[in-house]
Design an enzyme around this catalytic site. Sequence first.
Site, PDB file in Angstrom:
ATOM      1  N   ASP A  87       0.380  -1.096   0.102  1.00 42.26           N
ATOM      2  CA  ASP A  87       0.069  -0.119   0.177  1.00 42.26           C
ATOM      3  C   ASP A  87       0.656   1.480  -0.410  1.00 42.26           C
ATOM      4  O   ASP A  87       0.638   2.185  -1.258  1.00 42.26           O
ATOM      5  CB  ASP A  87      -0.895  -0.103   0.977  1.00 42.26           C
ATOM      6  CG  ASP A  87      -1.870   0.794   1.578  1.00 42.26           C
ATOM      7  OD1 ASP A  87      -2.460   1.818   0.056  1.00 42.26           O
ATOM      8  OD2 ASP A  87      -1.530   2.591   2.239  1.00 42.26           O
ATOM      9  N   LYS A 135       1.026   4.081  -2.780  1.00 41.62           N
ATOM     10  CA  LYS A 135       2.203   5.618  -2.956  1.00 41.62           C
ATOM     11  C   LYS A 135       2.516   6.699  -3.057  1.00 41.62           C
ATOM     12  O   LYS A 135       3.375   7.945  -3.192  1.00 41.62           O
ATOM     13  CB  LYS A 135       1.183   6.561  -1.419  1.00 41.62           C
ATOM     14  CG  LYS A 135       0.043   5.885  -0.759  1.00 41.62           C
ATOM     15  CD  LYS A 135      -0.173   5.762   0.612  1.00 41.62           C
ATOM     16  CE  LYS A 135      -1.811   5.355   1.514  1.00 41.62           C
ATOM     17  NZ  LYS A 135      -1.647   5.043   2.556  1.00 41.62           N
TER      18      LYS A 135
END
Length: 914
Positions: A769, A773
């Site tokens: 995750d 980003k």
Amino acid sequence: MAFASSVSPSMHGLLSNALSRESNATKKICPSTLSLSQRSPVSKMDLNCQWSQRKLLTFHACISVTDGQETSVENFPLPKGDNWSVHKFGGTCVGSSQRIQNVAQIIINDDSERKLVVVSAMSKVTDMMYDLIYKAQSRDDSYIAALDAVLEKHKLTAHDLLEGDDLATFLSRLHDDINNLKAMLRAIYIAGHATESFTDFVVGHGELWSAQMLASLVRKARMDCNWMDTRDVIIVNPTGSNQVDPDYLESEKRLDQWFLQHPSKTIIATGFIASTPQNIPTTLKRDGSDFSAAIMGSLLRARQVTIWTDVDGVYSADPRKVSEAVVLKTLSYQEAWEMSYFGANVLHPRTIIPVMQYGIPIIIRNIFNLSAPGTIICRPSINEFDNRQGLEPFVKGFATIDNLALVNVEGTGMAGVPGTASAIFGAVKDVEANVIMISQASSEHSVCFAVPEKEVEAVAKALKSRFREALAAGRLSQVAIIPNCSILATVGQKMASTPGVSATLFNALAKANINVRAIAQGCSEYNITVVVKREDCVRALKAVHSRFYLSRTTVAMGIVGPGLIGGTLLDQLRDQASVLKEKFNIDLRVMGITGSRKMLLSDTGIDLSRWRELQKEKGEVADLEKFVQNVHGNHFIPNTVLVDCTSDSAIASHYYDWLRRGIHVITPNKKANSGPLDQYLRLRALQRQSYTHYFYEATVGAGLPIISTLQGLLETGDKILQIEGIFSGTLSYIFNNFIGARTFSEVVAEAKEKGFTEPDPRDDLSGTDVARKVIILARESGLQLELPDIRVDSLVAESLRDSASGEEFLQQLPQYDQEMAKKRQDADDAGEVLRYVGVVDVVKQSGAVTLRRYRKDHAFAQLSGSDNIISFTTERYNKLQPLIVRGPGAGAQVTAGGIFCDILRLASYLGAPS
Ligand code: ADP
Ligand code: ASP
Ligand code: MG
């Protein structure tokens, strides 16, 4: 003549009637001695609406009749002026016996000293009459049954309304008329053709019947009332282009004469019909009753002309197309003319001229809503423009004409050659086509004009033939036809000369992704006309209307994924919508909510206080295309935004298509921006080219201003050197709490218990995750990286990656506690802490997700809870003093808040006030 032999006795009566009208016409009537000179046409605009100050004028007539016995009626008072009010009741107003009763009541209640009431045929009757002609000339026997239906309709209405002698007289005339019509239609049937005058004669009967019935009804109330066959009064000359020009002088003579014979205080006159100077019955052409009323108003120099119809007045746009259109309180004559010319069929365009010259106001009123004041069309008051602020008041309304084609005559040989335009329009005139709009590029290389679609073939043929040589020699390159076009006209006094109006107009069209094919702006200052594709026309109308009339920013929204974040966003919208509307003029309307199985659609906006219940009660099977169509296409709001609150790459794969269709996209879903690079680049390229926006602030750090800060730095010319941050609320929590005697596994278990982790904590600890980003920020900084280019130090040990479940993983995690404790101790010994960070190294063009050590006085060491922190090192913000953004970076409320911020940013891009 084949027809003459089939003329019935009553037909002979009809012809002799016409002849007697002719003999009437030969009576010599002196023009008025007073009224014409006193009420001279107003040549210049007088900027006061003075219609209430009109004076009664007395008319002195002298009459002589052809039988040689001159009867002097010197000083016979033929009153004209303010004591007259003219009313016109449209077809819908007299559509049934009950409605005719209603009209009679309005006439009876009107306390004007004298009134002339123009009445249309009962609703649909004129269409039925045209159909009779069509059937007869197509040799279709059913015209007989159709004529019976016309008879039946009027018989029934008369039986409802009248009784005794009135009924008998009406029915006997009706039967006579029907017999005449039968004979005439039979003749048309035999000939297989109807001349224009036969057609006009037939179709005008609806008005004859409605006027007679209404007059009988008004007389029943003991009013001094006569009906007028306006073929005896209104005299017009045909102009050759399916139009007629009134002969006012002759008509006024005939009106005076008519009064002498029927001096009544209330006159019910037929709309639509008139005669030629040779007393041949004709009409003022379709929808011409408004024109009849205006002619009558001007002949009488009336106080006002009230046009009664089925809407509250002239709306800012056709209320059937734009449900948010508003009733205009006033319009100038020119504005009303432009609106009606360009398609607002609430008023016939020719209604304006006759009354304008005497400054007689027209009032449009709704017979079904007497409390509505209606629209007054008059001269603008002196202060109207001076007191205006902003652009909006300069734009009054919008109207459209469909079924047009553009003709484009193009070629270098046209430049500077005198007579080209005249040759073009000469050819157009030869085929009697009606040119609605003309536009010529200043280079003179092309002349472009719009004609009704049905006339375009003939026009093109005529042009090709007229310019055969020029085309062959290459002086003209082409005569091109662009079919399926519509005109959209924006109307308002002084508009075209007010800076900014056209910019706003074209901006609204661009934002709604509408391509403008041609533009015309006359010097008249009253309108700007654009040609658009037919299928875009209603959307264009709604877009410009909402730009000038709706709150500055009305946005239709579709929410995809009403889960935790989407649901929270909907609740935030519910709580804030009215404040946004009232204080900031931002009107957000959720037109659809879709989950993976069910969707809820609305045409006007979902009631957000009940969206959960509504979804259960009224939800239908989810269908993404139908959903998008509903949010984007099926309503009057030109701006659409789809908010994707899922984390689904399948939904993200639609963004390109949505943006291409002019739909703005806002999302916290990372999949599009961290997916395949080529798709990302394509998406961004499209976004940059178009006026369609794509915002994704909440993909990184939830509601924290990270993307916008980065974009701000880049756009203002700063150079990004490095972005480093704790981008995961989960991992922030874990390392902030991995202190003292606590073990790593214990803290992870606690984070899971508190709901800070994904169901399987490995999804957080793996670093994927965070890597997404990092990719998003790297790409935003200009690096062309793919996800596998990011080096990720997973916190999930190799041996635990294959554990069956999250629970099993948590059970096995203590095996690694010692290793983690050592890392922490080593850091501690050096006066540092462990932090799991994402790094974008713009200089080295790389990205990483890694466990790093920071000094205890470093900003990253000061975090608490699940806060995110991001540090931008740039040329302006150097290593010692980086730009830091810090705060809660996860959770439904702040993520939804981040999305909401993007929605408001969109609204301000669309023009909301700041
Ligand atoms: P009537 O039979 O009374 O003459 P029309 O059908 O000719 O009525 O005209 C009224 C209709 O015009 C309204 O019902 C409305 O649908 C339509 N219309 C189109 N544009 C406008 C507009 N800008 N304002 C009001 N009505 C409009
Ligand atoms: N009855 C005529 C028509 O329908 C005229 C009118 O109603 O204005 O065209
Ligand atoms: Mg009308």
